[in-house]
Write a protein that holds these residues in place. Structure first.
Motif, PDB file in Angstrom:
ATOM      1  N   GLY A 137      41.256  43.191  38.172  1.00 51.85           N
ATOM      2  CA  GLY A 137      42.173  42.377  37.367  1.00 51.85           C
ATOM      3  C   GLY A 137      43.481  42.547  38.095  1.00 51.85           C
ATOM      4  O   GLY A 137      43.734  43.244  39.143  1.00 51.85           O
ATOM      5  N   GLY A 138      44.729  42.169  37.309  1.00 49.01           N
ATOM      6  CA  GLY A 138      46.021  42.195  37.873  1.00 49.01           C
ATOM      7  C   GLY A 138      46.637  43.233  37.741  1.00 49.01           C
ATOM      8  O   GLY A 138      47.139  43.875  38.778  1.00 49.01           O
ATOM      9  N   SER A 139      46.293  44.081  36.594  1.00 46.90           N
ATOM     10  CA  SER A 139      46.817  45.220  36.489  1.00 46.90           C
ATOM     11  C   SER A 139      46.157  46.443  37.645  1.00 46.90           C
ATOM     12  O   SER A 139      47.153  47.252  38.140  1.00 46.90           O
ATOM     13  N   ASP A 143      48.074  45.531  40.997  1.00 48.51           N
ATOM     14  CA  ASP A 143      49.486  46.246  40.767  1.00 48.51           C
ATOM     15  C   ASP A 143      49.482  47.398  40.968  1.00 48.51           C
ATOM     16  O   ASP A 143      50.595  47.727  41.969  1.00 48.51           O
ATOM     17  N   HIS A 156      56.124  43.294  34.577  1.00 49.24           N
ATOM     18  CA  HIS A 156      55.056  43.681  33.722  1.00 49.24           C
ATOM     19  C   HIS A 156      54.752  45.074  33.418  1.00 49.24           C
ATOM     20  O   HIS A 156      55.055  45.916  34.601  1.00 49.24           O
ATOM     21  N   MET A 206      58.359  40.332  40.745  1.00 46.52           N
ATOM     22  CA  MET A 206      57.347  39.245  40.291  1.00 46.52           C
ATOM     23  C   MET A 206      57.602  38.145  40.661  1.00 46.52           C
ATOM     24  O   MET A 206      58.801  37.560  40.450  1.00 46.52           O
ATOM     25  N   ALA A 225      56.564  35.154  38.817  1.00 48.33           N
ATOM     26  CA  ALA A 225      56.941  34.424  37.802  1.00 48.33           C
ATOM     27  C   ALA A 225      56.611  35.310  36.473  1.00 48.33           C
ATOM     28  O   ALA A 225      55.445  36.161  36.527  1.00 48.33           O
ATOM     29  N   ASN A 236      55.910  36.800  32.940  1.00 52.29           N
ATOM     30  CA  ASN A 236      54.929  36.438  32.147  1.00 52.29           C
ATOM     31  C   ASN A 236      55.437  35.815  30.456  1.00 52.29           C
ATOM     32  O   ASN A 236      54.719  35.368  29.588  1.00 52.29           O
ATOM     33  N   ASP A 243      54.041  40.586  42.244  1.00 51.54           N
ATOM     34  CA  ASP A 243      52.919  40.353  41.020  1.00 51.54           C
ATOM     35  C   ASP A 243      53.086  38.869  40.941  1.00 51.54           C
ATOM     36  O   ASP A 243      53.813  38.362  40.197  1.00 51.54           O
ATOM     37  N   VAL A 283      50.633  37.038  39.259  1.00 56.77           N
ATOM     38  CA  VAL A 283      49.550  36.762  38.254  1.00 56.77           C
ATOM     39  C   VAL A 283      49.911  35.542  37.523  1.00 56.77           C
ATOM     40  O   VAL A 283      48.737  35.056  37.176  1.00 56.77           O
ATOM     41  N   GLN A 284      51.166  35.474  37.044  1.00 53.17           N
ATOM     42  CA  GLN A 284      51.134  34.044  36.412  1.00 53.17           C
ATOM     43  C   GLN A 284      51.481  32.750  37.432  1.00 53.17           C
ATOM     44  O   GLN A 284      51.663  31.597  36.791  1.00 53.17           O
ATOM     45  N   SER A 326      45.133  37.672  39.088  1.00 57.11           N
ATOM     46  CA  SER A 326      44.088  37.841  38.264  1.00 57.11           C
ATOM     47  C   SER A 326      43.368  36.556  37.729  1.00 57.11           C
ATOM     48  O   SER A 326      43.954  35.775  37.313  1.00 57.11           O
ATOM     49  N   HIS A 338      41.710  35.712  34.855  1.00 56.37           N
ATOM     50  CA  HIS A 338      41.669  34.924  33.702  1.00 56.37           C
ATOM     51  C   HIS A 338      43.030  34.424  33.191  1.00 56.37           C
ATOM     52  O   HIS A 338      42.930  33.606  32.532  1.00 56.37           O
ATOM     53  N   LYS A 339      43.778  34.270  34.205  1.00 54.96           N
ATOM     54  CA  LYS A 339      45.168  33.605  34.176  1.00 54.96           C
ATOM     55  C   LYS A 339      44.996  32.266  34.725  1.00 54.96           C
ATOM     56  O   LYS A 339      45.937  31.416  34.539  1.00 54.96           O
TER      57      LYS A 339
HETATM   58  C1  LIG Z   1      48.388  39.475  32.838  1.00 55.53           C
HETATM   59  C2  LIG Z   1      49.431  39.961  33.838  1.00 55.53           C
HETATM   60  C3  LIG Z   1      48.871  41.105  34.421  1.00 55.53           C
HETATM   61  C4  LIG Z   1      47.630  42.105  34.080  1.00 55.53           C
HETATM   62  O1  LIG Z   1      46.696  41.226  34.597  1.00 55.53           O
HETATM   63  P1  LIG Z   1      45.135  41.882  33.920  1.00 55.53           P
HETATM   64  O2  LIG Z   1      44.028  41.100  34.651  1.00 55.53           O
HETATM   65  O3  LIG Z   1      44.904  41.450  32.615  1.00 55.53           O
HETATM   66  O4  LIG Z   1      44.895  43.466  34.237  1.00 55.53           O
HETATM   67  C5  LIG Z   1      50.113  41.630  35.341  1.00 55.53           C
HETATM   68  N1  LIG Z   1      51.044  41.008  35.561  1.00 55.53           N
HETATM   69  C6  LIG Z   1      51.379  39.855  34.989  1.00 55.53           C
HETATM   70  C7  LIG Z   1      52.419  39.149  35.266  1.00 55.53           C
HETATM   71  C8  LIG Z   1      50.498  39.269  34.008  1.00 55.53           C
HETATM   72  O5  LIG Z   1      50.744  38.163  33.552  1.00 55.53           O
END
Ligand SMILES: *Cc1c(COP(=O)(O)O)cnc(C)c1O
Length: 403
Positions: free
Chosen positions: A76-78, A81, A107, A154, A156, A158, A183, A185-186, A206, A208-209
């Protein structure tokens, strides 16, 4: 009020997670059923899975404009990162460079990793942001020293949706020979992301976003970027991430990403119109303010503070009315500390506590936006009517912070 759509509610928490698309679900099913081999196995069942994985990697790379060897799948995103930052820190350490630059609004996956490195003796500079929630390339340029091994900013945010000048910051980092991570992810699947144009060395995303499955993500690392593995074990992901690959999840993510990138422009246009309608509607409520830049903002992000309101109460009452919202990021809800992002843009504690984040998706309808505006108006009015703080404000005992 009419309750519609996902989970039986008006779902306006798409920054926390999104509903999986049918395309993503369908792309996963064969790999949870017939094609279950381990990609590391040499027999034909394993090889079918390995081929699928290679295909997904190539498709994810195509969406980002990079080579497939530059993509590492993560949980995932975490994790992406963490891996990006730890890798750059270890590489820097070997060269005696122990300074990292980031921002105050990252984040927690970034901020907590940096805090851990600080305890190990790294010097961490967290750049402040403007009242709009933006950093500038000049701030980054001024903060770089001969000891800097990484800049992480980052793409964008969150919570407040602000979009940073990543390409400009990347150009400066490249000129100064400093690794640059974002990052994203968003951002990925919501605004155009081309790693070449952005001048980034590493980028996190990530699944699921953007309507893919949870528990899967990716780290882009430009070729020759020194990546170290967080998880020891087998030689999966070219030795950069041990553990049997989550083939179904990767397939779902690749399909969701392709779908999001194909529909990006159309969806962004549509969502932006609804976002602005929502902002305009909510701004009719007295003594409230928008958080974050109105121009440099994700299409689907709305974030406001209401004076004399407790964000958590607002959120719970909205849920009773069938509106799923957030008071900030999912990670800080549950704690009583106000959002570090809202404090960083200069909101006083009592104002930061009265925040509401509503995040849209392409499935959000105009009808839902109208219903949400009504629900928020009614709830804010009710909460203020029973608040002693509000009474002090309207009787002039205390001064309004938000005019
Ligand atoms: C959701 C999110 C994460 C974490 O991603 P996961 O897949 O939930 O671990 C990291 N950075 C940002 C900006 C996020 O919105």
């Amino acid at each position: 009020m009419e309750s519609i759509a996902q989970n039986g509610c008006i779902y306006l928490d798409n920054a926390a997670t999104t509903k999986m698309s049918k395309t993503a679900i369908n792309a996963m099913l064969p790999y949870m059923d017939e094609i279950y081999g381990n990609p590391s196995s040499l027999h034909s069942a394993g090889q079918r899975a390995a081929e699928a994985l290679a295909d997904a990697r190539q498709r994810v790379a195509a969406c980002l404009g990079c080579g497939e060897r530059e993509i590492t799948f993560t949980s995932g995103g975490s994790e992406a990162d963490n891996q990006a930052i730890i890798s750059a820190a270890r590489f820097g350490e070997r060269k005696g460079k122990k300074h990292i630059i980031s921002t105050a609004i990252e984040h927690h996956a970034v901020l907590h990793t940096l805090r851990k490195l600080e305890k190990e003796g790294f010097l961490i500079t967290l750049l402040p942001v403007s009242e709009e929630g933006l950093v500038t390339a000049e701030q980054v340029a001024e903060a770089i020293t001969p000891d800097t091994c990484l800049v992480s900013v980052m793409y964008a945010n969150n919570e407040i949706g602000t979009i940073q000048p990543i390409a400009e910051i990347g150009a400066i980092c490249r000129e100064r020979g400093v690794l640059f991570h974002t990052d994203a992810v968003q951002a990925v699947g919501h605004v155009p992301v081309d790693v070449e144009a952005l001048n980034v060395d590493m980028l996190s995303l990530s699944g699921h976003k953007f309507h893919g499955p949870k528990g899967v993500g990716a780290l882009y690392a430009r070729s020759k970027t020194p990546l170290s593995s967080l998880i020891e074990g087998g030689a999966q992901e070219r030795g950069k991430r041990a553990g049997t690959e989550n083939v179904p999840a990767v397939m779902g993510m690749a399909a969701a990403l392709e779908e999001a990138c194909e529909g990006l422009e159309r969806n962004a246009k549509k969502i932006t119109v609804l976002r602005d309608k929502l902002i305009d509607g909510l701004l009719q409520i007295p003594h409230c303010i928008v958080n974050g830049s109105l121009e440099k903002r994700l299409p689907g992000n709305v974030n406001l503070c209401f004076e004399g309101i407790e964000g958590e109460s607002l959120l719970l009452l909205l849920d009773d009315k069938g509106v799923c919202a957030s008071s900030g990021s999912a990670c800080t809800s549950g704690s009583l500390d106000p959002s570090h992002v809202l404090l960083a843009i200069g909101r006083p504690h009592e104002i930061a506590h009265g925040s509401l984040r509503l995040t849209l998706s392409e499935e959000t309808t105009e009808k839902e936006i109208d219903a949400a505006v009504t629900a928020v108006k009614e709830t804010v009015e009710y909460l203020r009517s029973i608040s002693p703080v509000w009474r002090d404000l309207v009787t002039g005992k205390q001064e309004f912070v938000i005019k």
